[in-house]
Structures are given as C-alpha cells and as structure tokens.
Motif scaffolding. Structure first.
Motif, mmCIF file in Angstrom:
data_model
loop_
_atom_site.group_PDB
_atom_site.id
_atom_site.type_symbol
_atom_site.label_atom_id
_atom_site.label_comp_id
_atom_site.label_asym_id
_atom_site.label_seq_id
_atom_site.Cartn_x
_atom_site.Cartn_y
_atom_site.Cartn_z
ATOM 1 N N SER A 31 189.893 28.300 106.166
ATOM 2 C CA SER A 31 190.191 29.187 107.169
ATOM 3 C C SER A 31 191.164 30.270 106.878
ATOM 4 N N GLU A 36 192.067 33.785 108.309
ATOM 5 C CA GLU A 36 192.852 34.324 108.095
ATOM 6 C C GLU A 36 192.999 36.000 107.603
ATOM 7 N N PHE A 76 191.077 38.497 109.752
ATOM 8 C CA PHE A 76 191.435 38.028 110.564
ATOM 9 C C PHE A 76 192.790 39.939 110.517
ATOM 10 N N GLN A 77 193.201 39.398 109.198
ATOM 11 C CA GLN A 77 194.561 40.539 108.855
ATOM 12 C C GLN A 77 193.582 41.862 108.787
#
Length: 134
Positions: free
Chosen positions: A120, A124, A127-128
């Motif tokens: 995760s 993340e 995604f950032q």
C-alpha cells in the motif's frame, strides 16, 4: 558307710527322711508325682511362653496387615491421580497443538499485513507520482 564330718548319722541336712524310709512303692509313687508335677510346671511355662510369643507374632502380623493395607490404598490413590494427570496431559496436548496452530496462523497474518502495508505504501507513492504529472 561311715558318716563324714559334721553328720550326725540320723537325718541328712536336706530335710528328707533317711534313705531307709524312702524306699518302696510309696517312695517311688511320691518321686514319680514330684517328677510329673515338675514336668507339668515346666511344660506349662513353655506353653505360656509359646502362647506369649504367638500373641506377639499375631500383634505384629495385624500391624503389618494394617500398614500394607494403608500402603495399598496410597498406591491406588496415586494410580488414580496419575491417570487423571495423564488424561489432563493428553487433553492439554491437543489444546497446545491448537494454540501452536493459531500462533502460526497469526504469524502468517502478520506477514501478510506487513506485505500489504509495504504494497500500500508503494501504491501510494505511485499514486502521488501520477498526481504530480501534468
């Protein structure tokens, strides 16, 4: 027969009648009675001692029986307790095995949770990066 020094020649010092009056059937009868009486007293004393010994042996036997009965009860109680302990051990063995299985499952779940946490964090971070792209 001549009398030795200190003897008067009449009745001897033992208190018995002279030898002449101790002969004949009456004397033999009296001597036999004395011998049988002495033998009877001796045998009664021996029987009394034997009876006393047997009484002591009986008391010792009774005490031994009581002691061994007590030891037998203790041994039976110990066997019963040993059986209960064995049963408890068998029951606990199954529960301990179950607990060991649960511990392994928890360890596996912790590893999965750590991997999911790392994944995760990686997602993340990606995604950032995607959000920062123009």
């Amino acid at each position: 027969m001549s009398a030795g020094p200190g003897h008067s020649g009449t009745a001897p010092q033992s208190g018995r009648p002279p030898a002449e009056s101790r002969t004949g059937p009456d004397a033999i009868d009296a001597a036999s009675r004395r011998a049988f009486d002495s033998m009877a007293r001796y045998l009664q004393a021996e029987l009394g001692a034997t009876a006393s010994d047997l009484g002591l042996l009986e008391a010792l036997n009774d005490a031994s029986i009581e002691k061994y009965e007590g030891l037998s009860r203790q041994a039976q109680d110990m066997l019963a307790h040993a059986y209960k302990i064995k049963q408890t051990h068998i029951e606990m063995k199954a529960q301990i095995a179950e607990v060991d299985g649960l511990v392994k499952s928890i360890d596996s779940l912790e590893q999965v949770a750590q991997e999911l946490d790392r994944y995760s964090l990686l997602l993340e971070a990606k995604f950032q990066q995607l959000l920062r792209r123009p």
